[in-house]
Each structure stands twice: as structure tokens, then as C-alpha cells.
Design an enzyme around this catalytic site. Structure first.
Site, PDB file in Angstrom:
ATOM      1  N   TYR A  79       0.844  -1.204   0.000  1.00  0.00           N
ATOM      2  CA  TYR A  79       0.000   0.000   0.000  1.00  0.00           C
ATOM      3  C   TYR A  79       0.872   1.244   0.000  1.00  0.00           C
ATOM      4  CZ  TYR A  79      -3.822   3.165   0.793  1.00  0.00           C
ATOM      5  OH  TYR A  79      -4.735   4.169   0.633  1.00  0.00           O
ATOM      6  N   PHE A 131      -7.434  20.858 -25.096  1.00  0.00           N
ATOM      7  CA  PHE A 131      -7.691  19.426 -25.146  1.00  0.00           C
ATOM      8  C   PHE A 131      -8.882  19.160 -24.229  1.00  0.00           C
ATOM      9  CE2 PHE A 131      -7.408  14.958 -24.087  1.00  0.00           C
ATOM     10  CZ  PHE A 131      -7.507  14.470 -25.377  1.00  0.00           C
ATOM     11  N   THR A 132      -9.707  18.212 -24.637  1.00  0.00           N
ATOM     12  CA  THR A 132     -11.008  18.007 -23.976  1.00  0.00           C
ATOM     13  C   THR A 132     -10.908  17.883 -22.452  1.00  0.00           C
ATOM     14  OG1 THR A 132     -10.733  15.666 -24.494  1.00  0.00           O
ATOM     15  CG2 THR A 132     -12.110  16.963 -25.989  1.00  0.00           C
ATOM     16  N   ASP A 222       1.867  19.795 -20.870  1.00  0.00           N
ATOM     17  CA  ASP A 222       1.235  18.494 -21.093  1.00  0.00           C
ATOM     18  C   ASP A 222       2.217  17.722 -21.972  1.00  0.00           C
ATOM     19  OD1 ASP A 222      -0.136  16.295 -22.050  1.00  0.00           O
ATOM     20  OD2 ASP A 222      -2.056  17.357 -22.190  1.00  0.00           O
ATOM     21  N   LYS A 265       0.224   6.888 -23.587  1.00  0.00           N
ATOM     22  CA  LYS A 265       0.650   7.180 -24.967  1.00  0.00           C
ATOM     23  C   LYS A 265       2.142   6.877 -25.095  1.00  0.00           C
ATOM     24  CE  LYS A 265      -3.293   9.660 -24.496  1.00  0.00           C
ATOM     25  NZ  LYS A 265      -4.100   9.661 -23.266  1.00  0.00           N
ATOM     26  N   ARG A 389     -13.354  14.264 -34.075  1.00  0.00           N
ATOM     27  CA  ARG A 389     -12.659  15.367 -33.401  1.00  0.00           C
ATOM     28  C   ARG A 389     -13.142  16.658 -34.051  1.00  0.00           C
ATOM     29  NH1 ARG A 389     -10.185  14.025 -28.630  1.00  0.00           N
ATOM     30  NH2 ARG A 389     -12.414  13.923 -28.518  1.00  0.00           N
ATOM     31  N   PHE A 456     -18.836  13.750 -26.243  1.00  0.00           N
ATOM     32  CA  PHE A 456     -18.446  12.857 -27.340  1.00  0.00           C
ATOM     33  C   PHE A 456     -18.338  11.398 -26.911  1.00  0.00           C
ATOM     34  CE2 PHE A 456     -14.225  12.571 -25.627  1.00  0.00           C
ATOM     35  CZ  PHE A 456     -14.058  13.785 -24.979  1.00  0.00           C
TER      36      PHE A 456
HETATM   37  C1  P70 Z   1      -6.684  10.311 -26.779  1.00  0.00           C
HETATM   38  C2  P70 Z   1      -6.529  10.214 -25.282  1.00  0.00           C
HETATM   39  C3  P70 Z   1      -5.679  11.748 -23.649  1.00  0.00           C
HETATM   40  C4  P70 Z   1      -4.933  12.943 -23.285  1.00  0.00           C
HETATM   41  C5  P70 Z   1      -4.209  13.660 -24.265  1.00  0.00           C
HETATM   42  C6  P70 Z   1      -3.521  14.837 -23.891  1.00  0.00           C
HETATM   43  C7  P70 Z   1      -2.762  15.630 -24.889  1.00  0.00           C
HETATM   44  C8  P70 Z   1      -4.223  14.560 -21.665  1.00  0.00           C
HETATM   45  C9  P70 Z   1      -4.928  13.401 -21.985  1.00  0.00           C
HETATM   46  C10 P70 Z   1      -5.694  12.707 -20.889  1.00  0.00           C
HETATM   47  C11 P70 Z   1      -7.772   9.756 -24.571  1.00  0.00           C
HETATM   48  C12 P70 Z   1      -8.940  10.619 -24.830  1.00  0.00           C
HETATM   49  C13 P70 Z   1      -9.260  11.640 -23.961  1.00  0.00           C
HETATM   50  C14 P70 Z   1     -10.333  12.472 -24.237  1.00  0.00           C
HETATM   51  C15 P70 Z   1     -11.067  12.283 -25.392  1.00  0.00           C
HETATM   52  C16 P70 Z   1     -10.790  11.220 -26.221  1.00  0.00           C
HETATM   53  C17 P70 Z   1      -9.731  10.400 -25.940  1.00  0.00           C
HETATM   54  N1  P70 Z   1      -5.987  11.460 -24.817  1.00  0.00           N
HETATM   55  N2  P70 Z   1      -3.549  15.235 -22.614  1.00  0.00           N
HETATM   56  O1  P70 Z   1      -7.251   9.388 -27.346  1.00  0.00           O
HETATM   57  O2  P70 Z   1      -5.043  11.529 -20.541  1.00  0.00           O
HETATM   58  O3  P70 Z   1      -6.647   9.722 -21.188  1.00  0.00           O
HETATM   59  O4  P70 Z   1      -4.742   9.287 -19.628  1.00  0.00           O
HETATM   60  O5  P70 Z   1      -6.686  10.627 -18.876  1.00  0.00           O
HETATM   61  O6  P70 Z   1      -4.173  13.270 -25.537  1.00  0.00           O
HETATM   62  O7  P70 Z   1      -6.212  11.277 -27.393  1.00  0.00           O
HETATM   63  P1  P70 Z   1      -5.828  10.212 -20.032  1.00  0.00           P
END
Ligand code: P70
Length: 465
Positions: A79, A131-132, A222, A265, A389, A456
Site C-alpha cells: 500500500y 484538449f477536452t 502536457d 501514450k 474530433r 463525445f
Molecule cells: C486520446 C486520449 C488523452 C490525453 C491527451 C492529452 C494531450 C491529456 C490526456 C488525458 C484519450 C482521450 C481523452 C479524451 C477524449 C478522447 C480520448 N488522450 N492530454 O485518445 O489523458 O486519457 O490518460 O486521462 O491526448 O487522445 P488520459
């Protein structure tokens, strides 16, 4: 020795061979029609068993190396104070140079914590395209994201080498308007996912740093796809042709105050992330929130074995032979589509080929979700899964409730690392070209269900014809 000229090989091959394989299933068109209807025309809602070639994302879909699989057996499932946490911290220090590490279950766990620590209500956060998940966590902490990416990023046809760069004039304007009191940090991404996987130059990061210093504003990164960004720097930025990727990665990190990272990634794992920090007080605050939301600060929601796999993957991520094959495979698919006349975002990005749905389906207005429809059509064609996207991903304006209308209306064909072969890429290209041939008959969609956050992922649609 033969008398003929020596053979000059310009081709390359993946620097690995395959040890274990996973069967994938072909489906019939009728099965796919049924599956897509069940999924409400949302590729996130498909079952993976109904997908033949899965290009939804490069996130957590990578093939681990034999070393990483072996590393799983070294999981120290304590832990507190797991040995694997210290391996992770060491890898982050060695490759990126940040002294403090807070593990999280994945990237958005780190985004959540850093946003809560640094942002106060009323703040604004400038960044190189939203980014989303990043923007959502900034908003949930009371902040507002302001886009300061260069204009070229919004033009799929502009072939500038660094379309992820920050526009320094826009950034200075935001600094002058809001001042250091309302700007907790600049949110810099390398590469820029929503712009098409486009890189940022080291010169640009250095200029952003200088501007931040002039105004006393922090710079957070990021660095989810930083190895791919560094690969592009080596290919495209003057003075870096002979620089090792590892050195470029380090140079970028050294210019920043801290970073968040989705290990799913670059780091070639199926789950994991972390915050990497320099400021001891930010670290204290972050590791305290970690115990609230993620788990104790030496595991952050991960098993010991996950941290071990990520620490090995971090070191593998900066291997140049790997990057050449990885980015080369994306380029291979991109060029096959471009050469077939399909409108794609240029230059081809690091992790994905982005189709320009606005030019692919000009007859479908943006409020009828052309990219969402196109992703569905590509799935129907050959069982290839991609991701919208565009306007669906962009969500609604937090203040007005209107659709955000991004200038880019794209479908992303995203390549998992070390998973698919060149033959798979040929099948994907043929599928997209087949839809391209029948594009004139394709109509739009209506949204029949819209969830509140990150719509989405779970929205549902019905075809207009
Ligand atoms: C994707 C994934 C994640 C991501 C990223 C960047 C530049 C942070 C994160 C978050 C997963 C994804 C996320 C949202 C919508 C669709 C798909 N990207 N910064 O497919 O990381 O997923 O580990 O929480 O690309 O691009 P995590």
C-alpha cells in the site's frame, strides 16, 4: 564483391519482432450495421469485439515489450512505499529531469490535481489549443481556457512544420489583458492533439518561457506525447539534426515549471499517469490532493506493476528506432490517403492521421456532425474504428450553452504503438478510399442524446438518411 553500385537502403523496419499475437475478428456489413445502430452511431459505444482494426486511440492500446511484461512480475504491491514508485520517480528524473513525482491513475487524474492546486475561480489559462479533458478540469476548477495557438493550426492545408506553436503576440495580449494575478500558468502541450498531432519547436518553447518570465507567470507542460514532438524537432528544426531525442526531450522539460503526463501514450503502457513538479509547495499540495482523489501518493491509483511497466516504457519511449517506426507508420497511412486524393490534415501528425471531414463531406453542415457521420461510415465499410474530433468533441460554451464551433471538423485515425502492421494500414487506406468514392451520397446525423460532460464519449445519434 559485386562490381555494381552498392545498394543504398532508405527503408527502415520496426525494431522488434512479434512474440505473442491476439486474434481479431472480421465482421459482415450486416453485423456492423447492427453494431453501429446499437452504439447510437458513436464509435466510443461500440464493443471492441465488433471492431476489426481499432484506430480509436493510441491511449492505453500500445503493445508492451518483453521487458515491460517481465516488469509486471516485479510489482511490489505494498500500500505504501512500493519499490516500483521509486523506479518510476527515477525514470522521470533521469529522462525528464523533474525532481518530484505524484503518480495518478491516468493523465486526467493529474490534470484534475494540478488544476485544483493552481487555479482559482475567475482565472484564465492560455494554451496552444484546447484538449477536452485538460480544459474541462481547468473549467471545473473555476478557470477559463484561452486559445493562443498559431493561426496555421486551424488550417488543414497549411504545411508549416510547427503548427503546434504558441502565437507569442496572442499570448502577450492575454498576459496584458489579465496580468499575472489572473493567469496561474500557461498550459503548453507537445504535440498538440486537437491540431492533428502537430509539434512545437524548441525555439517556441524557449520564447514562451522568456515571455512567462517577463510577466512572472508559470509554464506547465502536457508532455503526454513529448517523445513524438522531439522526433519532429530532430527532423525539422534547424540545429537539431544530430541531437539525440533524449536531449531534446530534456531541453523542453527544462524550460518548464512542471508537467502532467498520460503514460498511456508515449510510455507504452495500458494505464498510468503522473504529475512531475519542481516547486516543493506545489508538490506538497498535489500529493495531498492525491490521497483524496487517487490513492496514497506512492501509488496514485496504480498497482505497483503498472508503475514498473510505465518506468520501463518511459525509457523505451525515447528510443529513436522506435520513434522512426512509430511516426513512419503514421506517415505511411497518411501518404496513402493523401495520394488517393483524400483530404487530410498536413503535415501528417505524430500519433494519427486526421481526415478533414469538412472537405470530405462538404454537403453536410457542421451542426449535422459530418465528422461523426464519417467515422460511422468508415466503420461500416470495413470495421475500422476511428474517432470524431470536431463539433461533438468541442462541446458547448460553458457560459452561453451554445455549441463550440471548432474550425477543424476532423476524424482521427489513431495508431496504437507497436500493434498493427503495414498490411493493416493498407486495409485502412482502402476502406477510407471506398467511402471517399461514395462520399456524395453520405448525409449527416441528428444528436438524440447528449450527456453533460465530455459529450463525445456517450452521446447518441441517428442518421438523417
Ligand atoms: C486520446 C486520449 C488523452 C490525453 C491527451 C492529452 C494531450 C491529456 C490526456 C488525458 C484519450 C482521450 C481523452 C479524451 C477524449 C478522447 C480520448 N488522450 N492530454 O485518445 O489523458 O486519457 O490518460 O486521462 O491526448 O487522445 P488520459
Amino acid at each position: 564483391m559485386s562490381e555494381s553500385a552498392p545498394v543504398r537502403r532508405h527503408s527502415w523496419a520496426e525494431p522488434y519482432k512479434i512474440k505473442a499475437v491476439e486474434r481479431i475478428r472480421r465482421t459482415t456489413r450486416a453485423e456492423r450495421e447492427e453494431a453501429l445502430a446499437q452504439a447510437g452511431w458513436n464509435t466510443f459505444q461500440l464493443r471492441s469485439r465488433d471492431v476489426f482494426i481499432d484506430l480509436l486511440t493510441d491511449s492505453g492500446t500500445n503493445a508492451m515489450s518483453a521487458e515491460q511484461w517481465a516488469g509486471l512480475m516485479l510489482g511490489d504491491e505494498a500500500y505504501a512505499g512500493s519499490e516500483n514508485f521509486f523506479h518510476l520517480k527515477q525514470a522521470v528524473q533521469d529522462v525528464y529531469g523533474y525532481p518530484f513525482v505524484v503518480p495518478t491513475h491516468q493523465g486526467r487524474g493529474a490534470e484534475h490535481i494540478i488544476s485544483q492546486v493552481l487555479i482559482k475561480p475567475g482565472d484564465v489559462i492560455p494554451g496552444n489549443m484546447y484538449f477536452t479533458t485538460t480544459r474541462l478540469h481547468q473549467e471545473l476548477a473555476g478557470g477559463r481556457f484561452i486559445d493562443v495557438i498559431v493561426d496555421e493550426a486551424h488550417d488543414p492545408l497549411d504545411e508549416s512544420p510547427f503548427k503546434g506553436n504558441v502565437d507569442l503576440v496572442k499570448l502577450r495580449r492575454v498576459f496584458d489583458e489579465y496580468g499575472a494575478d489572473r493567469i496561474p500558468y500557461v498550459s503548453l502541450a507537445v504535440t498538440v492533439n486537437m491540431a492533428g498531432g502537430q509539434p512545437v519547436s524548441v525555439a517556441n518553447v524557449r520564447a514562451v518561457r522568456a515571455l512567462c518570465d517577463e510577466y512572472g507567470i508559470k509554464l506547465y507542460l502536457d508532455k503526454t506525447r513529448i517523445a513524438e514532438n522531439a522526433w519532429f524537432v530532430r527532423q525539422r528544426e534547424a540545429g537539431y539534426q544530430d541531437a539525440p531525442v533524449r536531449q531534446i526531450v530534456r531541453e523542453i522539460c527544462d524550460l518548464t515549471d512542471g508537467a502532467w503526463f498520460s503514460g498511456k501514450k508515449d510510455a507504452l503502457v495500458n494505464i498510468g499517469g503522473y504529475l512531475a513538479l519542481r516547486d516543493p509547495q506545489v508538490f506538497e499540495d498535489a500529493r495531498n490532493l492525491c490521497v483524496v482523489y487517487e490513492g496514497l501518493d506512492t501509488y496514485g491509483g496504480l498497482a505497483g506493476r503498472d508503475m514498473e511497466a510505465m518506468s520501463i516504457g518511459i525509457r523505451e519511449s525515447v528510443d529513436e528506432d522506435h520513434l522512426q517506426a512509430r511516426v513512419g507508420q503514421v506517415e505511411y497511412l497518411g501518404h496513402a490517403l493523401r495520394d488517393g486524393g483524400v483530404p487530410v490534415v498536413l503535415p501528417i501528425g505524430g500519433h494519427a492521421v486526421f481526415l478533414d471531414a469538412a472537405r470530405f463531406l462538404p454537403q453536410v453542415p457542421q451542426e449535422q456532425f459530418p465528422a461523426q457521420r464519417l467515422a460511422g461510415e468508415i466503420y461500416l465499410e470495413a470495421g475500422v474504428r476511428s474517432m470524431e474530433r470536431g463539433i461533438v468533441s468541442a462541446g458547448r460554451n460553458a457560459e452561453t450553452g451554445e455549441h463550440n464551433r471548432p474550425r477543424l471538423e476532423l476524424v482521427r485515425l489513431t495508431l496504437p504503438r507497436r500493434v498493427y502492421t503495414q498490411a493493416h494500414m493498407d486495409v485502412v487506406a482502402e476502406a477510407v478510399l471506398a467511402v471517399w468514392d461514395r462520399r456524395a451520397a453520405v448525409r449527416g446525423l441528428a444528436m438524440s442524446f447528449e450527456p453533460k460532460h465530455l459529450r463525445f464519449f456517450q452521446a447518441r445519434f441517428t442518421p438523417l438518411a
